[in-house]
Motif scaffolding. Structure first.
Motif, mmCIF file in Angstrom:
data_model
loop_
_atom_site.group_PDB
_atom_site.id
_atom_site.type_symbol
_atom_site.label_atom_id
_atom_site.label_comp_id
_atom_site.label_asym_id
_atom_site.label_seq_id
_atom_site.Cartn_x
_atom_site.Cartn_y
_atom_site.Cartn_z
ATOM 1 N N ASP A 84 0.839 -1.199 0.000
ATOM 2 C CA ASP A 84 0.000 0.000 0.000
ATOM 3 C C ASP A 84 0.879 1.255 0.000
ATOM 4 N N ASN A 111 1.084 -9.845 -1.969
ATOM 5 C CA ASN A 111 -0.113 -9.661 -1.131
ATOM 6 C C ASN A 111 -0.351 -10.851 -0.218
ATOM 7 N N THR A 250 -13.342 -7.153 2.252
ATOM 8 C CA THR A 250 -12.416 -6.033 2.203
ATOM 9 C C THR A 250 -12.078 -5.702 3.660
ATOM 10 N N THR A 287 -7.169 -3.639 2.275
ATOM 11 C CA THR A 287 -7.565 -3.614 0.869
ATOM 12 C C THR A 287 -9.014 -3.178 0.741
ATOM 13 N N HIS A 329 -5.584 -5.098 -6.705
ATOM 14 C CA HIS A 329 -5.328 -5.831 -5.469
ATOM 15 C C HIS A 329 -6.368 -6.927 -5.291
#
Length: 840
Positions: A84, A111, A250, A287, A329
């Motif tokens: 990020d 990730n 998320t 995310t 992502h």
């Protein structure tokens, strides 16, 4: 030394990654940011394109020196901070502070911390993305300017120690405005009608009247119409329906669902998710994307087919609704779908299972349902009852997971017996129950996150720290009340007789709901009045969009800052010069005897009531509000009651017992030196002598020595930093390896001896007659100490060879230096700055 140095932010992450790489790789941790804006100055040159002054804090200097040496001894340095914007800024700071050369520095991101993901990153390195760095710089600099320029105004105009923040202040505003809605809400009553019918075979059919009745009289009249009535199925429809799974998590939806299902607060959820990520069990947990990679969808398909069969699998692609979502992502998911359960402790295991279920369900078939709607008519009136039911023909994703909801009134539809049109039904009972319209719900941590996301305020990395900050600053607190009793009426028709009874229910519970404090409300009112544009929801969302544009290379961060500052700074100057002091004052009325005004306002130590004004001949009288009271709702009668404190309750062991309200809440005073805090359910206005005596006795028992060591008593207690024992003026922490409730004499002696030895080990020099000593400090440093004055020795001074005169000189210099610093605090300082991120 290894040929390759990999630098990550977290030691736990470093430990996991090192297992995947060979002997040619050494993995080290930066322990988060190694450089940041200075703590005690603005650190931004607004005259030079908002150039930030980044410094390495004193506690990171040895680490930076170590990393610099490791980098110099390596052929290649791999910067592997998170993917990020903050992670990109950390990579940039590492490159700058370690003087890394472009030709032997590579930036890698992944990730998930798995062998394949790390190896793929090594095979596909890139350079530092300066657009992402500048987006993070813009956020950091803008937030620093807002906080640094507005906070001093709050100190002077509202309360010392108050502070403002761009996102935090907007979150407080949301909570204050919701509280205002609740307090201004006028509840109205109505009657809800429910009915129990039965088929000839005795099967139950639960139904209701679709529209509510307005009054008790209407309810009575309606039940009277149903006396002696016959009922039948007037209409019946069956329709196929389907239910689809929610997308994978998320950051925001994980925080919300973990709150609803697992009762974790937002910070706890992120701590646990961080550990799962660092252990290589889930993908990156910050995310706003709902995407799943091809690899993830393949893994999910394999596991669904293996565990449940082909019919249960359906590949799905999701598109997020979040503004600025980075669709490249992935959503939060397990790194290995075959692992149904994982984690190092119970809470990690529970969170992992929640993530696994949500992700696997997102790739499963729809649930196939059949919904039945029934209309039931009476022969004595034209109002119709309705009943509905639902049966699951194929469970699909419901076999694994069903999303929770914030709707507290949601009713699960049950099964209905087999029915047909014109079928007769028997009335077992019809009830008309008094209900009340409800004010909006107070925010929970989860629903506040949802609202911030919907408004486009903040991003995944900001939700948890925002909510933690506004609670730490005492602007917001979590409610403690389980609610109050409320009466309601219920009418029942059974066997053609109407009966009425009064029932009670709990209402108004605010347990764990977010409520503004008096300080939070007053600070918010001042900011909204004078800095409305900063606290405007649209403005805050547009700032986030600007950050996104900067991250995509569509906007220059310095242009964005310049546009903001041109309107912001003049407003700050105007408010500082012209705004009046804000204390949230409310005039409640006049004193019935003196005729003086009675008001409430925010004082130095919190909310207080006041009789009279400073203009009066006599000084005003003051009384602190109770913890359960606040400026916005306290009445004149309640305020006047506060001035009856202190109350004398009686005598205990020959000493008077008083109850009073103080800076830290209500307390009992006994024998002039013993103070006992009241418990949260104790009311100082009504507490009895008997209850006060109980609290005094409990205090005496708690303070009684548990042991005597070397002729000095040992007591124990629980303080800010956990359980401790006290002996000879020393507070000695009791760690978890001891059973605090059942400390043995041997345990106590061991704790005291260890503490004495620890203090001896710290002591380097002791000029006892002068009250000056030298002790070891952290990071290999040493301090000269006299009373409360502490001076850190520079590294070029040997603590063993320092003279008493030199020690005295250092102590004497300390105080004048402090005063000089305070005088200069508002002056403009010359700073040495490093250039902002630029493409090398």
């Amino acid at each position: 030394m290894a040929k390759n140095l990999v630098i990550v932010e977290s030691p736990a992450k470093a430990k996991t990654i090192e297992k995947f790489l060979g002997k040619d790789y050494k993995v080290a941790s930066s322990f988060g940011h190694i450089a940041d804006l200075p703590a005690k100055e603005l650190g931004v040159d607004v005259e030079k394109d908002f150039e930030p002054k980044y410094i390495v804090s004193s506690d990171k200097k040895d680490l930076v020196k170590k990393l610099k040496k490791m980098a110099a001894d390596s052929d290649m340095v791999w910067l592997a901070s998170d993917e990020d914007r903050e992670g990109e800024a950390i990579a940039w700071h590492l490159a700058e502070q370690l003087d890394l050369k472009k030709e032997n520095t590579k930036r890698i991101v992944f990730n998930a911390i798995t062998k394949s993901a790390v190896q793929h990153a090594i095979d596909n390195p890139r350079t530092i993305d300066y657009d992402l760095v500048n987006a993070q710089q813009a956020r950091r600099v803008l937030d620093r300017i807002v906080g640094y320029e507005i906070s001093p105004i709050l100190w002077r105009k509202v309360k010392g120690g108050a502070s403002a923040g761009r996102v935090q202040s907007v979150a407080v505003r949301l909570i204050v405005e919701r509280e205002d809605e609740i307090q201004n809400f006028d509840s109205e009553n109505f009657f809800r009608v429910d009915a129990d019918f039965a088929t000839e075979s005795g099967q139950l059919v639960k139904a209701k009247l679709p529209s509510n009745l307005k009054s008790l009289k209407d309810a009575q009249n309606f039940l009277d119409l149903n006396k002696g009535a016959t009922f039948h199925v007037d209409d019946l429809t069956k329709k196929p329906a389907k239910k689809s799974p929610a997308p994978p998590f998320t950051t925001s939806t994980l925080q919300q669902e973990a709150s609803r299902k697992l009762f974790f607060n937002v910070s706890r959820t992120m701590q646990l998710a961080q550990r799962l990520y660092e252990a290589g069990l889930i993908t990156y947990m910050r995310t706003d994307s709902v995407n799943l990679s091809k690899e993830a969808k393949s893994g999910a398909r394999e596991e669904v087919v293996k565990a449940y069969g082909d019919d249960y699998h359906k590949e799905r692609n999701y598109k997020g609704k979040s503004k600025g979502a980075q669709e490249a992502h992935e959503a939060i998911r397990p790194t290995n779908f075959a692992m149904h359960s994982a984690g190092a402790d119970r809470d990690q295991i529970r969170l992992y299972e929640l993530i696994w279920k949500r992700a696997i369900a997102s790739q499963m078939s729809d649930a196939q349902l059949e919904r039945t709607n029934v209309s039931i008519a009476a022969n004595t009136h034209d109002k119709k009852f309705t009943a509905s039911g639902e049966i699951v023909k194929f469970d699909g994703f419901l076999k694994v997971y069903l999303e929770s909801t914030d709707d507290e009134d949601l009713e699960q539809q049950g099964l209905l017996p087999a029915l047909k049109v014109n079928q007769a039904l028997v009335n077992r009972k019809i009830t008309a129950t008094e209900r009340f319209t409800r004010p909006p719900y107070r925010y929970t941590e989860a629903s506040l996150v949802k609202q911030l996301e919907e408004l486009g305020i903040g991003r995944p990395s900001t939700y948890a720290p925002t909510i933690t900050t506004i609670q730490n600053r005492k602007y917001i607190e979590k409610g403690q009340s389980e609610g109050v009793e409320r009466e309601y009426v219920q009418l029942s028709l059974a066997k053609d007789k109407v009966s009425q009874k009064k029932l009670t229910e709990k209402t108004g519970s605010d347990k764990n709901k977010l409520i503004p404090t008096d300080v939070g409300r007053v600070v918010n009112n001042f900011l909204v009045e004078h800095f409305g544009s900063i606290l405007d929801y649209n403005f805050t969302a547009k700032v986030e969009e600007s950050f996104d544009n900067i991250a995509e290379g569509k906007e220059e961060w310095t242009d964005m800052m310049d546009h903001f500052y041109k309107s912001f700074h003049p407003k700050v100057k105007d408010v500082a010069e012209n705004a009046e002091r804000e204390v949230g004052e409310r005039v409640l009325g006049t004193h019935p005897e003196s005729g003086k005004p009675v008001s409430v306002r925010l004082g130095r130590f919190g909310a207080m009531a006041q009789i009279g004004t400073v203009e009066d001949e006599d000084k005003p009288e003051f009384a602190s509000l109770l913890p359960t009271q606040n400026l916005n709702t306290i009445t004149l009668e309640e305020a006047l009651e506060l001035f009856k404190l202190p109350r004398t309750l009686g005598e205990y062991n020959g000493y008077p017992v008083e109850v009073n309200q103080g800076r830290y809440g209500p307390y009992i005073k006994f024998n002039e030196k013993t103070f006992v805090s009241l418990e949260k359910d104790d009311d100082p206005m009504s507490i009895t002598f008997e209850r006060a005596a109980e609290l005094i006795q409990a205090k005496e028992k708690a303070d009684a020595p548990i042991y005597v060591y070397e002729d000095q008593p040992v007591t124990k207690g629980v303080g800010r930093f956990g359980p401790y024992i006290k002996w000879a003026g020393m507070f000695i922490s009791v760690n978890k390896k001891y059973d605090f409730d059942n400390l043995s004499n041997q345990d106590i002696e061991t704790l005291i001896k260890d503490k004495i030895q620890k203090e001896k080990d710290k002591l380097i020099v002791d000029w006892e007659e002068e009250g000056i000593r030298i002790e070891k400090a952290r990071w290999g440093r040493h301090n000269v100490i006299k009373g409360k004055t502490k001076v850190e020795l520079s590294k070029d001074i040997d603590p063993l060879s320092i003279t008493l005169e030199k020690a005295k000189e250092l102590i004497e210099k300390k105080s004048p230096k402090k005063k000089a610093t305070r005088k200069k605090s508002t002056a403009k300082k010359k700073t040495t700055t490093k250039k902002g991120a630029s493409k090398k």
